[in-house]
Design a protein around this motif. Structure first.
Motif, PDB file in Angstrom:
ATOM      1  N   UNK A 171      41.255  28.019 108.430  1.00  0.00           N
ATOM      2  CA  UNK A 171      42.480  28.733 108.056  1.00  0.00           C
ATOM      3  C   UNK A 171      42.269  30.235 108.250  1.00  0.00           C
TER       4      UNK A 171
ATOM      5  N   UNK B 238      51.083  21.199 104.621  1.00  0.00           N
ATOM      6  CA  UNK B 238      51.498  22.195 103.625  1.00  0.00           C
ATOM      7  C   UNK B 238      50.635  23.450 103.675  1.00  0.00           C
ATOM      8  N   UNK B 239      49.372  23.255 104.015  1.00  0.00           N
ATOM      9  CA  UNK B 239      48.490  24.423 104.168  1.00  0.00           C
ATOM     10  C   UNK B 239      49.018  25.300 105.298  1.00  0.00           C
ATOM     11  N   UNK B 240      49.360  24.650 106.403  1.00  0.00           N
ATOM     12  CA  UNK B 240      49.873  25.404 107.533  1.00  0.00           C
ATOM     13  C   UNK B 240      51.206  26.077 107.190  1.00  0.00           C
ATOM     14  N   UNK B 241      52.039  25.349 106.454  1.00  0.00           N
ATOM     15  CA  UNK B 241      53.336  25.898 106.062  1.00  0.00           C
ATOM     16  C   UNK B 241      53.163  27.112 105.141  1.00  0.00           C
ATOM     17  N   UNK B 242      52.240  27.024 104.221  1.00  0.00           N
ATOM     18  CA  UNK B 242      51.932  28.176 103.350  1.00  0.00           C
ATOM     19  C   UNK B 242      51.505  29.363 104.193  1.00  0.00           C
ATOM     20  N   UNK B 243      50.660  29.074 105.179  1.00  0.00           N
ATOM     21  CA  UNK B 243      50.174  30.151 106.060  1.00  0.00           C
ATOM     22  C   UNK B 243      51.312  30.772 106.864  1.00  0.00           C
ATOM     23  N   UNK B 244      52.293  29.961 107.249  1.00  0.00           N
ATOM     24  CA  UNK B 244      53.449  30.496 107.985  1.00  0.00           C
ATOM     25  C   UNK B 244      54.183  31.528 107.118  1.00  0.00           C
ATOM     26  N   UNK B 245      54.390  31.201 105.853  1.00  0.00           N
ATOM     27  CA  UNK B 245      55.052  32.156 104.950  1.00  0.00           C
ATOM     28  C   UNK B 245      54.170  33.392 104.717  1.00  0.00           C
ATOM     29  N   UNK B 246      52.916  33.171 104.419  1.00  0.00           N
ATOM     30  CA  UNK B 246      52.049  34.274 103.970  1.00  0.00           C
ATOM     31  C   UNK B 246      51.510  35.112 105.121  1.00  0.00           C
ATOM     32  N   UNK B 247      51.612  34.609 106.330  1.00  0.00           N
ATOM     33  CA  UNK B 247      51.017  35.327 107.468  1.00  0.00           C
ATOM     34  C   UNK B 247      52.062  35.573 108.560  1.00  0.00           C
ATOM     35  N   UNK B 248      52.588  34.534 109.191  1.00  0.00           N
ATOM     36  CA  UNK B 248      53.545  34.715 110.294  1.00  0.00           C
ATOM     37  C   UNK B 248      54.806  35.442 109.833  1.00  0.00           C
ATOM     38  N   UNK B 249      55.369  34.989 108.700  1.00  0.00           N
ATOM     39  CA  UNK B 249      56.618  35.592 108.224  1.00  0.00           C
ATOM     40  C   UNK B 249      56.386  37.011 107.710  1.00  0.00           C
TER      41      UNK B 249
END
Lengths: 249, 249
Positions: free
Chosen positions: B106, B156-167
C-alpha cells in the motif's frame, strides 16, 4: 511600537508566541477567557486583562470570524491601527473610527502543536501606504512570506485553503470510515498519505494524479461504486467526474 | 528461495530495491522494456531478461492492473507460487496452473523518490497456509506492517486509498487552479497542507475538522459558491453537504 493582541484562542496564542520569540514586545493580551489568558500570559510573560484594554498603536484582533465585528467596537481610540486576522472578512467589518486593516496568517493552528512560524504566509491589507509598511514590517519579522492582498484576493486564498485543507481533512474522515468498517487500522494509510503530500512539494498535483479515474478504468470505478453509499458515494462520483473532466477523458 | 520479479515499472523497481537492501537475492527481473530493465539491473545487480523467464519458486508480478492477466500466462510452470501486486484484482485473475496469491504493497511509488520501506503495509492473500507463511515472511523482511487480507478486504483497502490519496491529490489540483487564477503561488499553501496532514498523525480527522462547513457559516459558504463554477463548484457543494451530514448540522 505598542502592540496589543485581542483574543485568547489558537491564533492569539501562536501570534503572541511568534512575536515573543523575535523579541517584539506585546503590551497586553486582552480577552474574555481568564484561564486561557492567564496561561498564555504565564508562558510568554505578557500582561493580560479581561476588562481594561491598554492604549496601543496597533491592535491585532485574533478571534473567530463571527466575533470580530462585536469585539472591534471595544476599541474606542481613533489614532490607532486595528487589524483582524480573518481570511474571509473585509477590513470594513471593523466597527470604529480607527484605521482598519487585515493581517491574515495562512495556517491551521492548534494550541499544542509547535509551528515553524517563518514558513507561514501573511497577507496584509491596509487603508494607506504607511500602515501597509508597518504591518508588512511586523509580519516580516516572524515570517519569510509576506504579501499584500486585498479582500477580493484574500477570499480566493481562503477558498484555496478550504479545498487544500478543510476538504482534504474531510476526505481523510470518509476514508477512515471505510477502513474502520473493515477493521483496517487507519495508521496503515499514513505513509501513503505522507507520500501523496510529499510528492506535491516536488511536482504539480496535476501531473501527480494516479488512481482508477485518471486511468479511466471503468471496471474498478463500477466495483467501487457498489461498495459505497450515501455521502461517500456522492463524493466518489463527483470527484471522479471532476478528474475525468480535468484530463478530458 | 528463488524469486523472480516480473515488470520494470515503479513497483518492480522499489520491490527489487527493498529486497536487495535486505540481502534477499532476486534470481531475475523480467519484462518488456529493455532500457528500464537494464537500468534496474545495473543499479541493483540483478540479472534481467526480456525473453527467457528463469525457473523460480516465487514470481512477483509487478505490472499495471490491465496487464496482469496477460503476463500471468507466460508462467507455464506448475509447482510455483505466483503473486500479483494489485489492490483491485482477485488472485484468480492469474491464468496458470500454479498456486495463486496477492502481495499488495500500500504505497504510491515514484521511481525517483526514495522510500522508507519498513513503513509500507503489505497485504497478503494465498491459497493455503504454507504459501501464506512464505509471503508473510518475505514481506516481514522489508516491512514492519504485514497483514493477511482476502480480496473482499483488499477492495476496501484500495477504496480507502483512493479517498485518502487519489482524491486528496485531485483536491490539490483544483485548489491550485484557484490560486493560479489569482497569481497566488501554490507554494504558499504547502505549510498549511503539511500541517493538515501532520495533525491526523495525532488526532482522528473527524475531530480535526475546521472550516466554514463544520461551523455552518452560511454567509461564507454562499460567498464561496459565488466564486466557483463547473466541477469545483460541484465538489464544493458535495463535500460541504457531506461535512454537514457527518456532524449533523
Amino acid at each position: 511600537m505598542q502592540i496589543v493582541i485581542i483574543g485568547s484562542g489558537n491564533v492569539a496564542y501562536h501570534l503572541a508566541k511568534a512575536f515573543t520569540r523575535k523579541n517584539i514586545p506585546l503590551k497586553q493580551i486582552y480577552g474574555r477567557n481568564t484561564s486561557d489568558l492567564k496561561e498564555i500570559s504565564e508562558e510568554l510573560g505578557i500582561p493580560y486583562s479581561t476588562d481594561q484594554l491598554e492604549d496601543a498603536e496597533v491592535y491585532l484582533i485574533c478571534v473567530s470570524d463571527r466575533s470580530v465585528e462585536d469585539i472591534s467596537k471595544i476599541i474606542t481610540k481613533k489614532e490607532c491601527l486595528v487589524a483582524h486576522t480573518s481570511g474571509s472578512l473585509a477590513k470594513e467589518i471593523l466597527m470604529g473610527e480607527y484605521r482598519k486593516s487585515s493581517f491574515y496568517p495562512l495556517q491551521t493552528f492548534s494550541k499544542s502543536k509547535d509551528l515553524e512560524y517563518k514558513n507561514i504566509p501573511f497577507f496584509i491589507e491596509t487603508e494607506n501606504e504607511e500602515d501597509k509598511n508597518v504591518l508588512m514590517h511586523l509580519a516580516s519579522q516572524i515570517s519569510e512570506k509576506v504579501m499584500e492582498s486585498n479582500f477580493e484576493k484574500r477570499k480566493y486564498i481562503h477558498l484555496t485553503a478550504v479545498f487544500a485543507c478543510n476538504f482534504v481533512n474531510h476526505l481523510f474522515s470518509r476514508a477512515k470510515e471505510i477502513s474502520d468498517s473493515q477493521d483496517i487500522p487507519f495508521d496503515y494509510f499514513l505513509p501513503l498519505i505522507d507520500e501523496t503530500v510529499q510528492k506535491i512539494h516536488e511536482i504539480d498535483p496535476r501531473s501527480a494524479q494516479t488512481g482508477p479515474a485518471v486511468r479511466n478504468d471503468t471496471r474498478i470505478l463500477e466495483m467501487h461504486e457498489q461498495l459505497l453509499k450515501g455521502e461517500s458515494l456522492e463524493i466518489y462520483k463527483t470527484i471522479n467526474h471532476s478528474i475525468k473532466k480535468m484530463y478530458e477523458l
